[in-house]
Design a protein around this motif. Sequence first.
Motif, PDB file in Angstrom:
ATOM      1  N   ASP A  31     -22.090  -9.225 128.335  1.00  0.00           N
ATOM      2  CA  ASP A  31     -22.846  -8.114 127.783  1.00  0.00           C
ATOM      3  C   ASP A  31     -24.335  -8.312 128.043  1.00  0.00           C
ATOM      4  O   ASP A  31     -25.172  -8.073 127.179  1.00  0.00           O
ATOM      5  CB  ASP A  31     -22.608  -8.004 126.267  1.00  0.00           C
ATOM      6  N   GLY A  32     -24.678  -8.716 129.230  1.00  0.00           N
ATOM      7  CA  GLY A  32     -26.058  -9.040 129.558  1.00  0.00           C
ATOM      8  C   GLY A  32     -27.003  -7.864 129.487  1.00  0.00           C
ATOM      9  O   GLY A  32     -28.181  -8.019 129.223  1.00  0.00           O
ATOM     10  N   GLY A  33     -26.503  -6.660 129.704  1.00  0.00           N
ATOM     11  CA  GLY A  33     -27.348  -5.478 129.631  1.00  0.00           C
ATOM     12  C   GLY A  33     -27.812  -5.173 128.221  1.00  0.00           C
ATOM     13  O   GLY A  33     -28.835  -4.524 128.019  1.00  0.00           O
ATOM     14  N   GLU A  34     -27.055  -5.626 127.229  1.00  0.00           N
ATOM     15  CA  GLU A  34     -27.390  -5.341 125.834  1.00  0.00           C
ATOM     16  C   GLU A  34     -28.303  -6.400 125.237  1.00  0.00           C
ATOM     17  O   GLU A  34     -28.872  -6.199 124.180  1.00  0.00           O
ATOM     18  CB  GLU A  34     -26.109  -5.258 125.004  1.00  0.00           C
ATOM     19  N   MET A  35     -28.457  -7.532 125.899  1.00  0.00           N
ATOM     20  CA  MET A  35     -29.267  -8.619 125.361  1.00  0.00           C
ATOM     21  C   MET A  35     -30.727  -8.452 125.753  1.00  0.00           C
ATOM     22  O   MET A  35     -31.034  -7.954 126.824  1.00  0.00           O
ATOM     23  CB  MET A  35     -28.766  -9.961 125.867  1.00  0.00           C
ATOM     24  N   THR A  36     -31.604  -8.892 124.861  1.00  0.00           N
ATOM     25  CA  THR A  36     -33.028  -8.900 125.169  1.00  0.00           C
ATOM     26  C   THR A  36     -33.544 -10.333 125.018  1.00  0.00           C
ATOM     27  O   THR A  36     -33.157 -11.043 124.098  1.00  0.00           O
ATOM     28  CB  THR A  36     -33.817  -7.979 124.223  1.00  0.00           C
ATOM     29  N   ALA A  37     -34.407 -10.706 125.918  1.00  0.00           N
ATOM     30  CA  ALA A  37     -34.966 -12.052 125.891  1.00  0.00           C
ATOM     31  C   ALA A  37     -36.154 -12.094 124.929  1.00  0.00           C
ATOM     32  O   ALA A  37     -36.813 -11.092 124.690  1.00  0.00           O
ATOM     33  CB  ALA A  37     -35.425 -12.447 127.288  1.00  0.00           C
ATOM     34  N   LYS A  38     -36.400 -13.258 124.398  1.00  0.00           N
ATOM     35  CA  LYS A  38     -37.563 -13.450 123.537  1.00  0.00           C
ATOM     36  C   LYS A  38     -38.829 -13.330 124.396  1.00  0.00           C
ATOM     37  O   LYS A  38     -38.782 -13.528 125.601  1.00  0.00           O
ATOM     38  CB  LYS A  38     -37.497 -14.806 122.852  1.00  0.00           C
ATOM     39  N   PRO A  39     -39.951 -13.001 123.778  1.00  0.00           N
ATOM     40  CA  PRO A  39     -41.178 -12.761 124.563  1.00  0.00           C
ATOM     41  C   PRO A  39     -41.650 -13.965 125.392  1.00  0.00           C
ATOM     42  O   PRO A  39     -42.214 -13.792 126.470  1.00  0.00           O
ATOM     43  CB  PRO A  39     -42.222 -12.423 123.503  1.00  0.00           C
ATOM     44  N   TRP A  40     -41.388 -15.167 124.937  1.00  0.00           N
ATOM     45  CA  TRP A  40     -41.865 -16.341 125.657  1.00  0.00           C
ATOM     46  C   TRP A  40     -41.045 -16.647 126.909  1.00  0.00           C
ATOM     47  O   TRP A  40     -41.488 -17.422 127.761  1.00  0.00           O
ATOM     48  CB  TRP A  40     -41.885 -17.569 124.748  1.00  0.00           C
ATOM     49  N   VAL A  41     -39.890 -16.039 127.066  1.00  0.00           N
ATOM     50  CA  VAL A  41     -39.023 -16.342 128.215  1.00  0.00           C
ATOM     51  C   VAL A  41     -39.673 -15.879 129.519  1.00  0.00           C
ATOM     52  O   VAL A  41     -39.618 -16.576 130.528  1.00  0.00           O
ATOM     53  CB  VAL A  41     -37.628 -15.707 128.019  1.00  0.00           C
ATOM     54  N   VAL A  42     -40.308 -14.726 129.508  1.00  0.00           N
ATOM     55  CA  VAL A  42     -40.958 -14.219 130.718  1.00  0.00           C
ATOM     56  C   VAL A  42     -42.128 -15.125 131.111  1.00  0.00           C
ATOM     57  O   VAL A  42     -42.314 -15.439 132.281  1.00  0.00           O
ATOM     58  CB  VAL A  42     -41.420 -12.761 130.511  1.00  0.00           C
ATOM     59  N   THR A  43     -42.881 -15.584 130.119  1.00  0.00           N
ATOM     60  CA  THR A  43     -43.988 -16.503 130.405  1.00  0.00           C
ATOM     61  C   THR A  43     -43.462 -17.825 130.954  1.00  0.00           C
ATOM     62  O   THR A  43     -44.018 -18.376 131.918  1.00  0.00           O
ATOM     63  CB  THR A  43     -44.822 -16.752 129.132  1.00  0.00           C
ATOM     64  N   ALA A  44     -42.399 -18.330 130.372  1.00  0.00           N
ATOM     65  CA  ALA A  44     -41.805 -19.579 130.851  1.00  0.00           C
ATOM     66  C   ALA A  44     -41.280 -19.420 132.278  1.00  0.00           C
ATOM     67  O   ALA A  44     -41.415 -20.333 133.101  1.00  0.00           O
ATOM     68  CB  ALA A  44     -40.690 -20.030 129.919  1.00  0.00           C
ATOM     69  N   ALA A  45     -40.702 -18.279 132.585  1.00  0.00           N
ATOM     70  CA  ALA A  45     -40.211 -18.033 133.940  1.00  0.00           C
ATOM     71  C   ALA A  45     -41.372 -17.987 134.927  1.00  0.00           C
ATOM     72  O   ALA A  45     -41.274 -18.512 136.043  1.00  0.00           O
ATOM     73  CB  ALA A  45     -39.426 -16.728 133.983  1.00  0.00           C
ATOM     74  N   ARG A  46     -42.472 -17.375 134.533  1.00  0.00           N
ATOM     75  CA  ARG A  46     -43.641 -17.315 135.413  1.00  0.00           C
ATOM     76  C   ARG A  46     -44.213 -18.717 135.663  1.00  0.00           C
ATOM     77  O   ARG A  46     -44.559 -19.064 136.790  1.00  0.00           O
ATOM     78  CB  ARG A  46     -44.700 -16.401 134.812  1.00  0.00           C
ATOM     79  N   VAL A  47     -44.278 -19.529 134.631  1.00  0.00           N
ATOM     80  CA  VAL A  47     -44.766 -20.907 134.786  1.00  0.00           C
ATOM     81  C   VAL A  47     -43.822 -21.701 135.684  1.00  0.00           C
ATOM     82  O   VAL A  47     -44.255 -22.450 136.565  1.00  0.00           O
ATOM     83  CB  VAL A  47     -44.934 -21.582 133.405  1.00  0.00           C
ATOM     84  N   GLU A  48     -42.525 -21.538 135.477  1.00  0.00           N
ATOM     85  CA  GLU A  48     -41.546 -22.222 136.310  1.00  0.00           C
ATOM     86  C   GLU A  48     -41.685 -21.802 137.771  1.00  0.00           C
ATOM     87  O   GLU A  48     -41.604 -22.632 138.685  1.00  0.00           O
ATOM     88  CB  GLU A  48     -40.137 -21.918 135.815  1.00  0.00           C
ATOM     89  N   GLY A  49     -41.913 -20.527 138.017  1.00  0.00           N
ATOM     90  CA  GLY A  49     -42.116 -20.043 139.379  1.00  0.00           C
ATOM     91  C   GLY A  49     -43.343 -20.662 140.021  1.00  0.00           C
ATOM     92  O   GLY A  49     -43.318 -21.035 141.198  1.00  0.00           O
ATOM     93  N   ALA A  50     -44.424 -20.788 139.248  1.00  0.00           N
ATOM     94  CA  ALA A  50     -45.638 -21.417 139.768  1.00  0.00           C
ATOM     95  C   ALA A  50     -45.388 -22.884 140.104  1.00  0.00           C
ATOM     96  O   ALA A  50     -45.854 -23.380 141.135  1.00  0.00           O
ATOM     97  CB  ALA A  50     -46.771 -21.281 138.753  1.00  0.00           C
ATOM     98  N   VAL A  51     -44.650 -23.573 139.248  1.00  0.00           N
ATOM     99  CA  VAL A  51     -44.339 -24.986 139.501  1.00  0.00           C
ATOM    100  C   VAL A  51     -43.465 -25.126 140.751  1.00  0.00           C
ATOM    101  O   VAL A  51     -43.712 -25.985 141.603  1.00  0.00           O
ATOM    102  CB  VAL A  51     -43.664 -25.627 138.274  1.00  0.00           C
ATOM    103  N   PHE A  52     -42.457 -24.276 140.879  1.00  0.00           N
ATOM    104  CA  PHE A  52     -41.604 -24.320 142.075  1.00  0.00           C
ATOM    105  C   PHE A  52     -42.431 -24.097 143.333  1.00  0.00           C
ATOM    106  O   PHE A  52     -42.256 -24.783 144.342  1.00  0.00           O
ATOM    107  CB  PHE A  52     -40.506 -23.258 142.002  1.00  0.00           C
TER     108      PHE A  52
END
Length: 78
Positions: A31-52
Amino acid sequence: MLRALLAAFGLVELLFPDKLVAVMTRLAYEDGGEMTAKPWVVTAARVEGAVFLLVALFGLRGRCGRCGGDDGEAGEDE
């Protein structure tokens, strides 16, 4: 090849973290379409992308000289 893939994924994650999180959530959960991520998840993903991206571009440079194929020790230049 691995560095190119890491750089490409890091760049996508750095530039479009919200879309990537949404796609990964839909792939990971039934049910991934119904779930919402917490606000910090997008920031963490951006930081992870920068590290990669940084690891792909600069992180392996120091090790490449030491893992060359020669039999010499790493400090023989002195």
